[in-house]
Design an enzyme around this catalytic site. Structure first.
Site, PDB file in Angstrom:
ATOM      1  N   CYS A  37      30.952  41.239  11.879  1.00  0.00           N
ATOM      2  CA  CYS A  37      29.580  41.335  11.364  1.00  0.00           C
ATOM      3  C   CYS A  37      29.620  41.974   9.964  1.00  0.00           C
ATOM      4  O   CYS A  37      30.227  43.037   9.797  1.00  0.00           O
ATOM      5  CB  CYS A  37      28.742  42.191  12.306  1.00  0.00           C
ATOM      6  SG  CYS A  37      27.133  42.606  11.617  1.00  0.00           S
ATOM      7  N   CYS A  88      23.491  47.550  15.552  1.00  0.00           N
ATOM      8  CA  CYS A  88      23.815  47.104  14.192  1.00  0.00           C
ATOM      9  C   CYS A  88      22.607  47.361  13.285  1.00  0.00           C
ATOM     10  O   CYS A  88      21.488  46.932  13.591  1.00  0.00           O
ATOM     11  CB  CYS A  88      24.139  45.608  14.238  1.00  0.00           C
ATOM     12  SG  CYS A  88      24.204  44.834  12.626  1.00  0.00           S
ATOM     13  N   CYS A 119      26.162  38.803  16.196  1.00  0.00           N
ATOM     14  CA  CYS A 119      26.723  40.151  16.216  1.00  0.00           C
ATOM     15  C   CYS A 119      26.269  40.751  17.542  1.00  0.00           C
ATOM     16  O   CYS A 119      25.076  40.847  17.803  1.00  0.00           O
ATOM     17  CB  CYS A 119      26.185  40.975  15.044  1.00  0.00           C
ATOM     18  SG  CYS A 119      26.412  42.746  15.293  1.00  0.00           S
ATOM     19  N   GLU A 132       0.848  -1.202   0.000  1.00  0.00           N
ATOM     20  CA  GLU A 132       0.000   0.000   0.000  1.00  0.00           C
ATOM     21  C   GLU A 132       0.876   1.242   0.000  1.00  0.00           C
ATOM     22  O   GLU A 132       2.038   1.180   0.401  1.00  0.00           O
ATOM     23  CB  GLU A 132      -0.874   0.023   1.271  1.00  0.00           C
ATOM     24  CG  GLU A 132      -1.888  -1.090   1.315  1.00  0.00           C
ATOM     25  CD  GLU A 132      -2.463  -1.285   2.718  1.00  0.00           C
ATOM     26  OE1 GLU A 132      -2.089  -0.533   3.633  1.00  0.00           O
ATOM     27  OE2 GLU A 132      -3.270  -2.208   2.870  1.00  0.00           O
ATOM     28  N   TYR A 149      -6.683   1.277   6.669  1.00  0.00           N
ATOM     29  CA  TYR A 149      -5.845   0.182   6.147  1.00  0.00           C
ATOM     30  C   TYR A 149      -5.706  -1.034   7.053  1.00  0.00           C
ATOM     31  O   TYR A 149      -5.071  -1.994   6.668  1.00  0.00           O
ATOM     32  CB  TYR A 149      -4.460   0.696   5.752  1.00  0.00           C
ATOM     33  CG  TYR A 149      -3.812   1.618   6.760  1.00  0.00           C
ATOM     34  CD1 TYR A 149      -3.307   1.126   7.955  1.00  0.00           C
ATOM     35  CD2 TYR A 149      -3.705   2.981   6.500  1.00  0.00           C
ATOM     36  CE1 TYR A 149      -2.714   1.967   8.875  1.00  0.00           C
ATOM     37  CE2 TYR A 149      -3.112   3.840   7.425  1.00  0.00           C
ATOM     38  CZ  TYR A 149      -2.616   3.325   8.607  1.00  0.00           C
ATOM     39  OH  TYR A 149      -2.028   4.155   9.514  1.00  0.00           O
ATOM     40  N   LYS A 195       2.250   4.524   1.578  1.00  0.00           N
ATOM     41  CA  LYS A 195       2.387   4.981   2.960  1.00  0.00           C
ATOM     42  C   LYS A 195       1.998   6.456   2.975  1.00  0.00           C
ATOM     43  O   LYS A 195       2.764   7.335   2.571  1.00  0.00           O
ATOM     44  CB  LYS A 195       3.821   4.782   3.450  1.00  0.00           C
ATOM     45  CG  LYS A 195       3.996   5.084   4.926  1.00  0.00           C
ATOM     46  CD  LYS A 195       5.372   4.598   5.387  1.00  0.00           C
ATOM     47  CE  LYS A 195       5.600   4.877   6.862  1.00  0.00           C
ATOM     48  NZ  LYS A 195       5.526   6.289   7.224  1.00  0.00           N
ATOM     49  N   ASP A 202       1.354  10.132   4.023  1.00  0.00           N
ATOM     50  CA  ASP A 202       2.045  11.015   4.959  1.00  0.00           C
ATOM     51  C   ASP A 202       1.006  11.886   5.660  1.00  0.00           C
ATOM     52  O   ASP A 202       0.753  13.018   5.280  1.00  0.00           O
ATOM     53  CB  ASP A 202       3.045  11.880   4.189  1.00  0.00           C
ATOM     54  CG  ASP A 202       4.032  12.543   5.125  1.00  0.00           C
ATOM     55  OD1 ASP A 202       4.021  12.201   6.320  1.00  0.00           O
ATOM     56  OD2 ASP A 202       4.802  13.392   4.652  1.00  0.00           O
ATOM     57  N   CYS A 205      27.811  45.733  10.479  1.00  0.00           N
ATOM     58  CA  CYS A 205      28.365  46.842  11.273  1.00  0.00           C
ATOM     59  C   CYS A 205      29.841  46.633  11.633  1.00  0.00           C
ATOM     60  O   CYS A 205      30.436  47.466  12.305  1.00  0.00           O
ATOM     61  CB  CYS A 205      27.544  47.044  12.534  1.00  0.00           C
ATOM     62  SG  CYS A 205      27.736  45.696  13.718  1.00  0.00           S
ATOM     63  N   LYS A 214      10.875   3.429   2.575  1.00  0.00           N
ATOM     64  CA  LYS A 214      10.810   4.894   2.633  1.00  0.00           C
ATOM     65  C   LYS A 214      11.454   5.494   1.389  1.00  0.00           C
ATOM     66  O   LYS A 214      12.573   5.134   1.026  1.00  0.00           O
ATOM     67  CB  LYS A 214      11.556   5.401   3.864  1.00  0.00           C
ATOM     68  CG  LYS A 214      10.921   4.973   5.175  1.00  0.00           C
ATOM     69  CD  LYS A 214       9.847   5.918   5.641  1.00  0.00           C
ATOM     70  CE  LYS A 214      10.451   7.135   6.289  1.00  0.00           C
ATOM     71  NZ  LYS A 214       9.437   8.035   6.823  1.00  0.00           N
TER      72      LYS A 214
HETATM   73  S1  IVH Z   1       0.210  -0.217   8.591  1.00  0.00           S
HETATM   74  C1  IVH Z   1       0.422  -2.404  12.619  1.00  0.00           C
HETATM   75  N1  IVH Z   1      -0.383   1.007   6.347  1.00  0.00           N
HETATM   76  O1  IVH Z   1       2.935   4.862   8.806  1.00  0.00           O
HETATM   77  C2  IVH Z   1       0.105  -1.683  11.349  1.00  0.00           C
HETATM   78  N2  IVH Z   1       0.623   2.283   8.078  1.00  0.00           N
HETATM   79  O2  IVH Z   1       5.652   4.630  10.003  1.00  0.00           O
HETATM   80  C3  IVH Z   1       1.080  -0.623  11.068  1.00  0.00           C
HETATM   81  N3  IVH Z   1       0.920   4.656   7.532  1.00  0.00           N
HETATM   82  O3  IVH Z   1       2.026   4.695  12.182  1.00  0.00           O
HETATM   83  C4  IVH Z   1       0.628   0.405  10.151  1.00  0.00           C
HETATM   84  N4  IVH Z   1       0.047   4.569   5.521  1.00  0.00           N
HETATM   85  O4  IVH Z   1       0.452   5.952  10.624  1.00  0.00           O
HETATM   86  C5  IVH Z   1       0.140   1.133   7.580  1.00  0.00           C
HETATM   87  N5  IVH Z   1      -0.996   1.970   4.329  1.00  0.00           N
HETATM   88  C6  IVH Z   1      -0.474   2.089   5.543  1.00  0.00           C
HETATM   89  C7  IVH Z   1      -0.003   3.320   6.033  1.00  0.00           C
HETATM   90  C8  IVH Z   1       0.557   3.373   7.308  1.00  0.00           C
HETATM   91  C9  IVH Z   1       0.600   5.354   6.433  1.00  0.00           C
HETATM   92  C10 IVH Z   1       1.585   5.229   8.728  1.00  0.00           C
HETATM   93  C11 IVH Z   1       0.968   4.789  10.033  1.00  0.00           C
HETATM   94  C12 IVH Z   1       2.108   4.268  10.855  1.00  0.00           C
HETATM   95  C13 IVH Z   1       3.291   4.839  10.168  1.00  0.00           C
HETATM   96  C14 IVH Z   1       4.498   3.972  10.401  1.00  0.00           C
END
Ligand code: IVH
Length: 721
Positions: free
Chosen positions: A442, A463, A458, A132, A240, A134, A136, A445, A349
């Site tokens: 500086c 100044c 400074c 999936e 999720y 991730k 932010d 001045c 990541k």
């Molecule tokens: S699974 C035990 N799925 O990423 C299950 N996390 O760095 C663990 N996050 O705290 C989480 N998208 O807030 C999962 N598709 C996704 C996610 C996800 C974002 C975040 C989540 C977690 C953090 C971990």
């Protein structure tokens, strides 16, 4: 409900009709609740409007009125909860009943493949994996009891989080109730779409309130004290993970968890990928769970990661990686958790986007506190949607660590996706330049620079760069809010010898500025009016506008609340060096107390304070109260605005005027709105106001109410630059 020809019999603001039986009221609440739920579901899940917006609002307003008078009949999942409330949230801490852990991290294709093969080996048999995006955003756990949303809790430390339910209830994609009476905890990520972030940030006129990125704005919103304000930010969620209290109800694998969550009404990210030994079997399993998704074989992992990295910038929301999860629930159970993360998932990541640039030079800036900051001047470089020419280098130590020299080719990133930073040297310069060192003096001045804990300063308070910085800070929108006195005007007036100190603002001879390039008589008038208006700013604002390092908005308020409600009391404490009295204030340590007393003993700050006192600036909080009491004219009123205005451009200035006078402002006209300030044009809000009997106030009437004095003409409002 007895047939009375729909809801048309009562204007919503009328409340309950005399003679209406208690059963009628309950029935009406039940029916309104049921109908509105259907309309909401259709709209948010399928994009279908079954009724017009104004009809929808009318029904909601009616339900609000009835629920207010009969809270005992309000359904716990009432659609009115979406509107939010103005009560102050206090976010109590609550213990999670499921493990709310983070994820182990991987930074390469190999590390993800290694996770796959280690897992298969450990299991001693075939496994499948879901992948999936991730998201932010802000991690959230939604707790449902008997199918009703009971609590929405932040991740916190994984064991205890904050209960932010009222704010999360305003998120349309969060079901307030489920079609089945289930006990279930659902994990998801609350986020703000990029486009909504940009729109809201552009509309924010206060520079200091602009959020750095969508995640920050989402995080701030989730913790807003008033859910009615949180409700104005269009947050959404992707869910999720699901945890059923009754284990027998738990689906056998992740794909079926997702499809079950989807059918219960949760918003699931459609960008799902699934990995099996072959693409065909992966596709079959996706289809068997009734999910759309991309089917891959394990050998596709590298190509998949590259594809997603490229896709990343085109997504409507921000992602910072990919999450790979073992699909089989029994295996998850067997693998279990470490203290920090599940052993059945890993996050890949993405690296922060980076670009190459050449370091053309390093300029040295002097801030209002005297802090010296080296800034990298680089070749214009496109990164993450903007062109970067400068990046901060923080201090000498940072330059030393990078061994950075002018002419080097460097790698630039956007930290947190916003602030440009020099990350590393890719290639040394061929000119033979060595590591850059800050000048000993500086740059402004020429006073010798001093070191304070790894930072350079400074030490000369006179100044010119520091003085200019202090004047601009004092006049800035968040402090004394003097219109037309921005940093460039300050620079010009200072260099011309017209404005040489903060206190000069009130005595300078601005007439002589009309000969300066770009400054006309008109702009001088505006400036002078702004200066006059600043004389009524409250004492706490004056205190923070002085720019004393330890005294910001919050600490100024704390000082006043703890008895330091007059400048003289602070000055006397400083003269007596009364560290004890200041450090007795909650939150003020001894160091803070010492810095404050030192600052207020400095001759240059003393001169400023006395100059401001002479000019008539508030030096006593009791003055604020007197002035404020005259100004509370909108207390208890709820104002909405529509159209455009001659005197308020941007429109948010009108909102500020209302809020300054203790009025509350809202973004749409509802049953609780008391006034609509209607400018030129404007859309349906006027009709809504008429229908709801909300008082409509014209711009002229409004100007008279706030004692607006002279009105501005049709022409554009001039500014100094
Ligand atoms: S699974 C035990 N799925 O990423 C299950 N996390 O760095 C663990 N996050 O705290 C989480 N998208 O807030 C999962 N598709 C996704 C996610 C996800 C974002 C975040 C989540 C977690 C953090 C971990």
């Amino acid at each position: 409900m007895t047939d009375r020809g729909g809801y048309g019999y009562a204007a919503p603001q009328c409340g309950i009709i005399p003679g209406m039986g208690i059963n009628d009221i309950k029935e009406e609440i039940d029916k309104l609740t049921a109908d509105l739920k259907i309309y909401q579901d259709k709209y948010y899940k399928e994009g279908v409007s079954l009724v017009s917006d104004s009809e929808y609002d009318r029904l909601t307003d009616r339900l609000i009125v009835l629920e207010k008078e009969h809270p005992e009949f309000q359904h716990p999942d009432s659609p009115t909860k979406r509107v939010g409330s103005d009560l102050t949230n206090d976010f109590p801490e609550v213990r999670h009943t499921i493990p709310v852990l983070s994820l182990d991290k991987a930074y390469s294709d190999e590390a993800v493949l290694d996770f796959f093969s280690r897992s298969v080996q450990k299991e001693g048999g075939a496994l499948t994996f879901a992948a999936e995006e991730k998201i932010d955003g802000i991690s959230m756990v939604l707790y449902y009891e008997k199918g009703v949303l009971k609590r929405a809790v932040t991740r916190g430390n994984g064991e205890v989080g904050n209960d932010v339910t009222p704010n999360i209830m305003t998120i349309k994609a969060v079901p307030l109730s489920l079609p089945e009476k289930l006990d279930i905890a659902v994990r998801g990520e609350v986020y703000l779409a990029k486009a909504d972030f940009i729109r809201l940030n552009e509309a924010e006129t206060d520079e200091t309130k602009k959020a750095a990125n969508p995640r920050n704005l989402a995080a701030g919103t989730v913790r807003r004290q008033k859910s009615s304000e949180a409700g104005r930010v269009p947050l959404t969620i992707f869910c999720y993970e699901g945890f059923w209290t009754d284990k027998a109800e738990t689906p056998a694998d992740h794909l079926h968890i997702l499809s079950r969550l989807k059918s219960l009404g949760f918003r699931i990210n459609p960008h799902l990928a699934f990995f099996d030994s072959s693409r065909e079997s992966a596709a079959e399993k996706l289809a068997a769970a009734g999910l759309d998704g991309e089917a891959y074989a394990f050998s596709d992992i590298g190509a998949f990661i590259r594809k997603k990295s490229e896709e990343r910038s085109t997504l409507p929301y921000e992602i910072d990686g990919l999450v790979f999860k073992i699909n089989e629930l029994d295996v998850r159970e067997k693998f279990g958790y470490t203290e920090h993360h599940p052993r059945w998932a890993i996050a890949y990541k993405f690296e922060a986007p980076q670009a190459e640039a050449r370091l053309l030079g390093i300029t040295v800036q002097v801030g209002r506190t005297g802090r010296i900051t080296p800034v990298a001047e680089i070749t214009a470089t496109k990164l993450g949607g903007s062109t970067i020419r400068r990046a901060t280098l923080h201090n000498q130590e940072y330059i030393n660590e990078l061994e950075l020299a002018v002419g080097d080719t460097v790698s630039i990133s956007k930290r947190g996706d916003v602030i440009p930073a020099v990350e590393s040297v890719i290639e040394k310069n061929s000119e033979g330049n060595t590591t850059f060192t800050l000048p000993p003096d500086c740059p402004c001045c020429h006073t010798p620079i001093v070191q304070v804990g790894g930072l350079q300063y400074c030490p000369n308070p006179e100044c010119p760069d520091q003085v200019k910085g202090r004047i601009a800070y004092f006049a800035s929108a968040d402090e004394m809010d003097i219109e037309s006195l921005g940093p460039r005007t300050v620079e010009l007036l200072y260099d011309a010898g017209i404005l040489r100190s903060v206190e000069d603002i009130y005595t300078a001879d601005y007439a002589s500025a009309s000969s300066l390039p770009g400054i006309g008589e008109k702009s001088i008038n505006i400036l002078q009016e702004g200066i006059k208006a600043s004389l009524s700013r409250p004492f706490t604002t004056v205190l923070s506008a002085l720019g004393v390092a330890e005294i910001g908005k919050k600490s100024a308020e704390i000082l006043v609340r703890n008895g330091f409600d007059m400048m003289d009391k602070i000055l006397e404490a400083a003269d007596r060096d009364d560290i004890a009295a200041l450090s007795a204030i909650p939150g003020f340590g001894e160091l803070t107390a010492r810095r404050i007393t030192e600052a207020f003993r400095s001759p240059s700050l003393r001169k400023t304070v006395e100059g401001l006192r002479k000019a008539g600036v508030h030096m006593d909080a009791s003055l604020d109260r007197e002035e404020n009491s005259e100004e509370q004219i909108f207390a208890g009123e709820v104002w909405c605005i529509t159209g455009s205005f001659q005197n308020f451009n941007p429109r948010s200035k009108a909102l500020k005027e209302i809020e300054k006078r203790s009025g509350r402002t809202v973004s749409s006209v509802t049953g609780s709105t008391t006034h609509l300030l209607a400018g030129k044009g404007g859309g349906s809000k006027r009709a809504d106001a008429e229908r709801l009997g909300v008082k409509i106030v014209s711009e002229d009437e409004f100007m008279a109410l706030i004692g607006g004095g002279e009105k501005k003409g049709e022409e554009e409002q001039p500014t100094l630059f």
